[in-house]
Scaffold this motif. Structure first.
Motif, PDB file in Angstrom:
ATOM      1  N   LEU A 437     -62.874 -52.028 -36.348  1.00 40.18           N
ATOM      2  CA  LEU A 437     -64.157 -52.345 -36.634  1.00 40.18           C
ATOM      3  C   LEU A 437     -64.528 -53.346 -37.630  1.00 40.18           C
ATOM      4  O   LEU A 437     -65.069 -54.489 -37.243  1.00 40.18           O
ATOM      5  CB  LEU A 437     -65.178 -51.353 -36.274  1.00 40.18           C
ATOM      6  CG  LEU A 437     -66.481 -51.573 -36.146  1.00 40.18           C
ATOM      7  CD1 LEU A 437     -67.193 -50.560 -35.276  1.00 40.18           C
ATOM      8  CD2 LEU A 437     -67.401 -51.554 -37.463  1.00 40.18           C
ATOM      9  N   GLU A 440     -62.779 -56.713 -37.474  1.00 40.80           N
ATOM     10  CA  GLU A 440     -63.454 -57.494 -36.428  1.00 40.80           C
ATOM     11  C   GLU A 440     -64.802 -58.075 -36.960  1.00 40.80           C
ATOM     12  O   GLU A 440     -65.161 -59.273 -36.739  1.00 40.80           O
ATOM     13  CB  GLU A 440     -63.511 -56.564 -35.278  1.00 40.80           C
ATOM     14  CG  GLU A 440     -64.570 -57.367 -34.051  1.00 40.80           C
ATOM     15  CD  GLU A 440     -64.993 -56.334 -33.130  1.00 40.80           C
ATOM     16  OE1 GLU A 440     -65.982 -56.904 -32.488  1.00 40.80           O
ATOM     17  OE2 GLU A 440     -64.412 -55.440 -32.527  1.00 40.80           O
ATOM     18  N   LEU A 441     -65.322 -57.472 -37.648  1.00 37.45           N
ATOM     19  CA  LEU A 441     -66.722 -57.863 -38.583  1.00 37.45           C
ATOM     20  C   LEU A 441     -66.099 -58.848 -39.341  1.00 37.45           C
ATOM     21  O   LEU A 441     -66.895 -60.224 -39.441  1.00 37.45           O
ATOM     22  CB  LEU A 441     -67.316 -56.918 -39.153  1.00 37.45           C
ATOM     23  CG  LEU A 441     -68.582 -57.133 -40.053  1.00 37.45           C
ATOM     24  CD1 LEU A 441     -69.454 -57.939 -39.208  1.00 37.45           C
ATOM     25  CD2 LEU A 441     -69.221 -56.048 -40.891  1.00 37.45           C
ATOM     26  N   ARG A 470     -70.015 -47.376 -31.044  1.00 36.47           N
ATOM     27  CA  ARG A 470     -69.400 -48.503 -31.598  1.00 36.47           C
ATOM     28  C   ARG A 470     -70.351 -49.524 -31.840  1.00 36.47           C
ATOM     29  O   ARG A 470     -70.494 -50.285 -33.108  1.00 36.47           O
ATOM     30  CB  ARG A 470     -68.409 -49.015 -30.789  1.00 36.47           C
ATOM     31  CG  ARG A 470     -67.552 -50.122 -31.338  1.00 36.47           C
ATOM     32  CD  ARG A 470     -66.350 -50.877 -30.341  1.00 36.47           C
ATOM     33  NE  ARG A 470     -65.782 -51.877 -30.994  1.00 36.47           N
ATOM     34  CZ  ARG A 470     -64.629 -51.693 -31.788  1.00 36.47           C
ATOM     35  NH1 ARG A 470     -64.244 -50.491 -32.376  1.00 36.47           N
ATOM     36  NH2 ARG A 470     -64.096 -52.922 -32.373  1.00 36.47           N
ATOM     37  N   TYR A 474     -71.115 -51.131 -35.981  1.00 37.54           N
ATOM     38  CA  TYR A 474     -70.859 -52.340 -36.206  1.00 37.54           C
ATOM     39  C   TYR A 474     -72.146 -53.132 -36.622  1.00 37.54           C
ATOM     40  O   TYR A 474     -72.111 -53.892 -37.597  1.00 37.54           O
ATOM     41  CB  TYR A 474     -70.424 -53.083 -34.667  1.00 37.54           C
ATOM     42  CG  TYR A 474     -70.088 -54.480 -34.869  1.00 37.54           C
ATOM     43  CD1 TYR A 474     -68.939 -54.980 -35.220  1.00 37.54           C
ATOM     44  CD2 TYR A 474     -71.323 -55.444 -34.724  1.00 37.54           C
ATOM     45  CE1 TYR A 474     -68.745 -56.421 -35.408  1.00 37.54           C
ATOM     46  CE2 TYR A 474     -71.026 -56.869 -34.915  1.00 37.54           C
ATOM     47  CZ  TYR A 474     -69.780 -57.429 -35.335  1.00 37.54           C
ATOM     48  OH  TYR A 474     -69.548 -58.770 -35.358  1.00 37.54           O
ATOM     49  N   ARG A 478     -72.645 -54.913 -39.940  1.00 36.14           N
ATOM     50  CA  ARG A 478     -73.029 -56.286 -39.978  1.00 36.14           C
ATOM     51  C   ARG A 478     -74.313 -56.607 -40.639  1.00 36.14           C
ATOM     52  O   ARG A 478     -74.507 -57.699 -41.327  1.00 36.14           O
ATOM     53  CB  ARG A 478     -72.960 -56.728 -38.411  1.00 36.14           C
ATOM     54  CG  ARG A 478     -73.706 -58.395 -38.369  1.00 36.14           C
ATOM     55  CD  ARG A 478     -73.136 -58.918 -37.053  1.00 36.14           C
ATOM     56  NE  ARG A 478     -73.421 -60.241 -37.073  1.00 36.14           N
ATOM     57  CZ  ARG A 478     -72.662 -61.346 -36.464  1.00 36.14           C
ATOM     58  NH1 ARG A 478     -71.805 -60.679 -35.941  1.00 36.14           N
ATOM     59  NH2 ARG A 478     -73.286 -62.424 -36.316  1.00 36.14           N
TER      60      ARG A 478
END
Length: 590
Positions: A437, A440-441, A470, A474, A478
């Motif tokens: 995760l 991906e961020l 999820r 995230y 973020r």
């Protein structure tokens, strides 16, 4: 073939059983009492023997060897079947007139010795481990450092002595027979009366007039019993329904979050639930156990005045109290029979929610006003411009577009926050690999890192997995990352690391090496629409909801988050998340 018993037969049968049980109980109680008294008699005899032996030893010896020889001499004058044992306080056998003391094991754990240790004396009936003879033992503790234990063989003579004689039993059995005969006599008389009543009941039930020569005669009581039972069953059914409704009402009161109390006209308590006494003791200054005393407390003087006002037009009254940091609502309802109910409600949470929603509505309106006003101004300017001024038109369109983006992000943040607080069940939970995760961020925000010449570092193991949403996980990282990019300055490091993990939880630190914030702002940065610097936030386009979303998303996962300034510079967020899903999470997943 079923045999139907008459009423008289049932009376005789049932009462015979009752008298028989009562008779057996008396016989058993008498046997136990006699046996207990006779056992005490034997124990007193044994105690006298023990005291005689002790007194003899006390007057004729002053050391252990002399005590043994003195005991041996004394035993010769005691009953022939009496067993005498001398035991010191450590359980060692000093002397026994039946066995060699040196060959006998330690007697400290013998039941009669244990009782003597606790109660100075004790008895027990058991088989001797030394010579396999069943004895009635009696031991007594003396302050000279030893126990004197005397015993008699538990033979036929003692056994028969302990049991009561049967003369009382014969008397009770005779009493039982007499009672049964008397019961038969009175049952006959009672049965005749009931049979006569049965004929009378049948005539009344059938609506037939009674003849002048009507006389009571013998008959069965089946019909009259059926009538009585029918009416009784109807009455019981009505009572059962009333009791059921009452139970429902009481359960409603008991599980209600309000404090509820019902009083009679003279202000005596009829019912109150646990919340009422709890809230009452918060409102008054001194603890109160009898809730009727509330009417003499000054706090409730307006309630009492309303109850005393017989000229009132309304049967309801309400009053609010602020006490110990809480807000309460007290309501009174007076019924037609002059009884009344008192309700005490803790409205602290609802009031806070109301004020919070009011504040949030005002903040939302304030936040929406700025981009909407800007867009309106740009559009009005565009409408008044000439079509040939394409450059300026393009500039105003770009500005309006930026404001629509800001407005869209604000609406999106408000929607996310509302969904977390009021529709959290819509977020699906699953095992989330935090390394994947966070990578991906980093890929999603790579252009922003390059723009600010900042470095994004993930120090999280590939085995770190959190059971949760999820989407929200995230969103947490973020928002923190975008916050660091927007306010941390340029050329900074943004680091996410897992600094500890155990069987119960995983712990993260998110920090940047930027400028940080003043200490006075740390306690409020998670509040909705709170801004450390109003002008700077306006320039960066933030909604003021990012960290509030972070806080609520962490709480959704039953975690915790705190913020602090780093001594090396920059802002740090410490977070913890449970690793093991709670039971309700497992149920939802199944």
């Amino acid at each position: 073939m079923n045999i139907k018993l008459t009423y008289k037969q049932r009376i005789v049968f049932y009462f015979s059983i009752i008298i028989a049980v009562f008779t057996v109980g008396i016989i058993f109680f008498e046997q136990q009492q006699v046996q207990h008294e006779r056992a005490q008699s034997i124990e007193r005899m044994l105690e006298n023997n023990a005291d005689i032996i002790h007194n003899y030893l006390l007057n004729n010896t002053d050391s252990v060897p002399f005590r043994v020889s003195a005991a041996h001499r004394m035993v010769q004058y005691m009953p022939a079947d009496l067993r005498v044992t001398l035991i010191d306080w450590n359980g060692n056998v000093l002397y026994d007139n039946r066995l060699d003391a040196d060959s006998m094991e330690n007697h400290l754990k013998r039941p009669e010795i244990q009782k003597a240790i606790g109660f100075s004396a004790g008895s027990n009936v058991r088989m001797s481990a030394s010579n396999s003879v069943r004895y009635l033992y009696y031991a007594k503790k003396y302050n000279e450092g030893y126990f004197v234990r005397v015993a008699l063989p538990y033979d036929v003579k003692i056994h028969s002595f302990l049991h009561a004689q049967n003369s009382f039993m014969y008397f009770i059995l005779l009493f039982f027979i007499v009672c049964v005969l008397m019961m038969l006599y009175f049952a006959n008389r009672f049965s005749r009366s009931l049979k006569q009543l049965s004929d009378f009941s049948l005539n009344v039930k059938n609506g037939q007039p009674l003849p002048p020569s009507f006389t009571f005669s013998d008959d069965e009581v089946g019909q009259v019993s059926a009538d009585i039972v029918e009416n009784y069953n109807l009455l019981q059914e009505n009572r059962r329904r009333v009791a059921l409704e009452r139970e429902k009402l009481l359960q409603h009161f008991q599980y209600s979050e309000e404090g509820i109390a019902i009083f009679s006209e003279n202000r005596k308590k009829i019912y109150s639930n646990s919340h009422f006494l709890q809230y009452l003791n918060v409102l008054i200054d001194k603890p109160m156990l009898e809730i009727e005393n509330l009417f003499s407390d000054p706090v409730f003087h307006e309630v009492v005045a309303f109850l005393d006002d017989h000229s009132r037009y309304d049967n309801t009254f309400a009053q609010r109290f602020d006490k110990s940091g809480k807000q309460f609502s007290v309501r009174v309802i007076i019924f037609d029979d002059k009884s009344f109910e008192l309700y005490i409600s803790d409205i602290t949470k609802s009031e806070k929610t109301r004020l919070l929603k009011q504040e949030m509505t005002n903040n939302i309106a304030h936040e929406l006003r700025t981009p909407v006003t800007s867009i309106r101004g740009y559009l009005e300017t565009l409408l008044s411009m000439e079509a040939k001024d394409v450059g300026r038109m393009r500039n105003f369109l770009d500005r309006a577009y930026v404001q629509t983006i800001r407005l869209s992000e604000l609406i999106q943040d408000i929607s996310m926050l509302t969904k977390i607080e009021e529709a959290s069940d819509r977020f699906e939970k699953e095992p989330v690999n935090m390394k994947q995760l966070l990578d991906e961020l980093g890929a999603d925000l790579n252009s922003k890192f390059n723009e600010k010449h900042s470095k994004y570092v993930v120090d999280v193991g590939a085995d770190v997995v959190i059971y949760g949403s999820r989407t929200l996980l995230y969103s947490i990282f973020r928002n923190l990352t975008e916050n660091a990019i927007a306010y941390g300055g340029g050329n900074i490091d943004i680091v996410v690391r897992c600094y500890m993990k155990n069987k119960e939880a995983v712990y993260f630190e998110f920090y940047d090496t930027g400028v940080g914030v003043e200490e006075k702002h740390l306690v409020r940065i998670f509040e909705r629409f709170y801004r450390v610097n109003e002008g700077r936030t306006r320039n960066t386009g933030g909604s003021g909801l990012g960290l509030s979303i972070v806080k609520n998303a962490v709480l959704f996962h039953r975690g915790n988050i705190v913020a602090k300034n780093r001594s090396e510079g920059g802002l740090s967020f410490l977070m913890s998340f449970p690793l093991i899903p709670l039971e309700e999470d497992r149920i939802e997943e199944d």
